[in-house]
Design an enzyme around this catalytic site. Sequence first.
Site, PDB file in Angstrom:
ATOM      1  N   CYS A 120      12.678  94.897  35.096  1.00 24.46           N
ATOM      2  CA  CYS A 120      13.971  95.145  34.438  1.00 24.46           C
ATOM      3  C   CYS A 120      13.946  94.860  32.943  1.00 24.46           C
ATOM      4  CB  CYS A 120      15.074  94.342  35.123  1.00 24.46           C
ATOM      5  SG  CYS A 120      15.197  94.702  36.870  1.00 24.46           S
ATOM      6  N   HIS A 253      20.861  94.228  30.185  1.00 18.65           N
ATOM      7  CA  HIS A 253      20.392  94.805  31.453  1.00 18.65           C
ATOM      8  C   HIS A 253      21.555  94.776  32.436  1.00 18.65           C
ATOM      9  CE1 HIS A 253      18.351  95.635  35.078  1.00 18.65           C
ATOM     10  NE2 HIS A 253      18.286  94.382  35.511  1.00 18.65           N
ATOM     11  N   ASN A 283      22.044  98.402  39.602  1.00 21.34           N
ATOM     12  CA  ASN A 283      20.883  97.945  38.843  1.00 21.34           C
ATOM     13  C   ASN A 283      19.798  99.024  38.916  1.00 21.34           C
ATOM     14  OD1 ASN A 283      18.618  96.668  37.848  1.00 21.34           O
ATOM     15  ND2 ASN A 283      19.004  94.730  38.917  1.00 21.34           N
TER      16      ASN A 283
HETATM   17  O1  UT7 Z   1      17.355  93.068  37.870  1.00 18.41           O
HETATM   18  C1  UT7 Z   1      16.698  91.850  37.912  1.00 18.41           C
HETATM   19  C2  UT7 Z   1      17.614  90.786  37.869  1.00 18.41           C
HETATM   20  N1  UT7 Z   1      18.277  90.607  39.132  1.00 18.41           N
HETATM   21  C3  UT7 Z   1      19.425  89.995  39.133  1.00 18.41           C
HETATM   22  O2  UT7 Z   1      19.941  89.727  38.078  1.00 18.41           O
HETATM   23  C4  UT7 Z   1      20.064  89.575  40.418  1.00 18.41           C
HETATM   24  C5  UT7 Z   1      20.583  88.184  40.255  1.00 18.41           C
HETATM   25  N2  UT7 Z   1      21.309  87.680  41.394  1.00 18.41           N
HETATM   26  C6  UT7 Z   1      22.544  88.129  41.719  1.00 18.41           C
HETATM   27  O3  UT7 Z   1      23.061  89.026  41.087  1.00 18.41           O
HETATM   28  C7  UT7 Z   1      23.276  87.430  42.831  1.00 18.41           C
HETATM   29  O4  UT7 Z   1      22.593  86.249  43.174  1.00 18.41           O
HETATM   30  C8  UT7 Z   1      23.482  88.315  44.095  1.00 18.41           C
HETATM   31  C9  UT7 Z   1      24.444  89.445  43.771  1.00 18.41           C
HETATM   32  C10 UT7 Z   1      22.149  88.870  44.538  1.00 18.41           C
HETATM   33  C11 UT7 Z   1      24.084  87.481  45.213  1.00 18.41           C
HETATM   34  O5  UT7 Z   1      25.298  86.884  44.778  1.00 18.41           O
HETATM   35  P1  UT7 Z   1      25.568  85.338  45.079  1.00 18.41           P
HETATM   36  O6  UT7 Z   1      26.905  85.038  44.556  1.00 18.41           O
HETATM   37  O7  UT7 Z   1      24.407  84.569  44.515  1.00 18.41           O
HETATM   38  O8  UT7 Z   1      25.633  85.316  46.635  1.00 18.41           O
HETATM   39  P2  UT7 Z   1      24.780  84.403  47.660  1.00 18.41           P
HETATM   40  O9  UT7 Z   1      23.352  84.843  47.647  1.00 18.41           O
HETATM   41  O10 UT7 Z   1      25.095  82.990  47.357  1.00 18.41           O
HETATM   42  O11 UT7 Z   1      25.430  84.788  49.047  1.00 18.41           O
HETATM   43  C12 UT7 Z   1      26.756  84.398  49.372  1.00 18.41           C
HETATM   44  C13 UT7 Z   1      27.051  84.847  50.769  1.00 18.41           C
HETATM   45  C14 UT7 Z   1      25.966  84.492  51.778  1.00 18.41           C
HETATM   46  O12 UT7 Z   1      26.603  84.153  53.000  1.00 18.41           O
HETATM   47  P3  UT7 Z   1      26.827  82.610  53.403  1.00 18.41           P
HETATM   48  O13 UT7 Z   1      25.462  82.008  53.451  1.00 18.41           O
HETATM   49  O14 UT7 Z   1      27.681  82.038  52.318  1.00 18.41           O
HETATM   50  O15 UT7 Z   1      27.497  82.712  54.729  1.00 18.41           O
HETATM   51  C15 UT7 Z   1      25.227  85.774  51.968  1.00 18.41           C
HETATM   52  O16 UT7 Z   1      24.602  85.879  53.224  1.00 18.41           O
HETATM   53  O17 UT7 Z   1      27.163  86.287  50.802  1.00 18.41           O
HETATM   54  C16 UT7 Z   1      26.319  86.781  51.843  1.00 18.41           C
HETATM   55  N3  UT7 Z   1      25.856  88.101  51.426  1.00 18.41           N
HETATM   56  C17 UT7 Z   1      26.528  89.226  51.660  1.00 18.41           C
HETATM   57  N4  UT7 Z   1      27.692  89.474  52.308  1.00 18.41           N
HETATM   58  C18 UT7 Z   1      28.115  90.732  52.358  1.00 18.41           C
HETATM   59  C19 UT7 Z   1      24.731  88.394  50.732  1.00 18.41           C
HETATM   60  N5  UT7 Z   1      24.673  89.726  50.496  1.00 18.41           N
HETATM   61  C20 UT7 Z   1      25.779  90.259  51.072  1.00 18.41           C
HETATM   62  C21 UT7 Z   1      26.272  91.578  51.166  1.00 18.41           C
HETATM   63  N6  UT7 Z   1      27.446  91.751  51.811  1.00 18.41           N
HETATM   64  N7  UT7 Z   1      25.641  92.634  50.626  1.00 18.41           N
END
Ligand code: UT7
Length: 326
Positions: A120, A253, A283
């Site tokens: 990225c 990005h 993304n």
């Molecule tokens: O391009 C390279 C750079 N990449 C990035 O910049 C990505 C950076 N990371 C992010 O943007 C975020 O960390 C994500 C968007 C990937 C995830 O967001 P988050 O706020 O960090 O969510 P999380 O991983 O803490 O997940 C929260 C909850 C979890 O459930 P529990 O454990 O709280 O019950 C996940 O299982 O959301 C759940 N979850 C989803 N639920 C519905 C994870 N993905 C999904 C989904 N739909 N697609």
Amino acid sequence: MRRYSRIAGTGSYLPPRRVTNDELAAELARRGVETSDEWIVERTGIHARHFAAPEVTSSDLALQAARQALEAAGCAAQDIDLIVVATSTPDMVFPSTATILQHKLGVSNGCPAFDVQAVCSGFVYALTVADAMVQTGAARCALVVGAEVFSRILDFSDRTTCVLFGDGAGAVVLKASDTPGILASDLHADGQHVGLLCVPGHVSGGAILGDPLLKMDGQAVFKLAVGVLEKTAHATLQKAGMSESEVDWLVPHQANIRIMQSTARRLHLPMDRVVVTVGEHGNTSAASIPLALDHAVRAGQIKPGQNVLLEGVGGGFTWGSLLLKM
Ligand code: UT7
């Protein structure tokens, strides 16, 4: 007299198939994977992404974006004397997507063409390399492209990653100029974080060895991203002898609206000076910055003479930024 490189034209292309969060959620539900428009919008700011048809490759998307950029720059394809393509989803293992693009564009002047692989951060890396080549006189009219078909490497059974990415391409034509132009840039990598965001599989003995789909520790990437984006922005501004308040536009990005908001806050930039297009294309990795840049130029937001700060971060771990005067 010092020689600079200057953006003479921009272009971009999104494949026609637009998939909304609701459509993707319905498709994933059929595979037993649960997600929702509400979760995706709240956590990422993404509303839709574009997916290329199966036979369409990164060089096909790059070709459309490149033609637009050339038209905007008032250049013929034969004027190009350097092609750099940033991609992590190349058409082939080799040769480079840049040489395939060169042929599709009909550039037969023998100019150098190569790919840059920095995920990225790829477009910021590619632009920095092209700028350096223009500054040394190795090129006078460079085509720099970010192009990706990330849909090919998504694991549609993993809801934590498959809702985030899309396909697309963006391009700029860089020309030699007596006036700036690209003012400063700053690139970094830290290979100790290879495993945080990767596609571990590779071709070996006629088969794919390891998993050929994207793996990401989203939270770890999020935390690292916010810190390094602030640092690299300050480093680039310092090299250019400029302050945050002189930045007219930040083109980050496009991974997650929350990362962009957090970066803008740390740089004391209001969100109305940040170009945000992630909602419409998700993304698109190396394509996301030139896609956002072209969108803002064509929308009349970014105007000639304004100072624009580009920032990328991604797999590797890689990150960097580049300041330019349009
Ligand atoms: O391009 C390279 C750079 N990449 C990035 O910049 C990505 C950076 N990371 C992010 O943007 C975020 O960390 C994500 C968007 C990937 C995830 O967001 P988050 O706020 O960090 O969510 P999380 O991983 O803490 O997940 C929260 C909850 C979890 O459930 P529990 O454990 O709280 O019950 C996940 O299982 O959301 C759940 N979850 C989803 N639920 C519905 C994870 N993905 C999904 C989904 N739909 N697609």
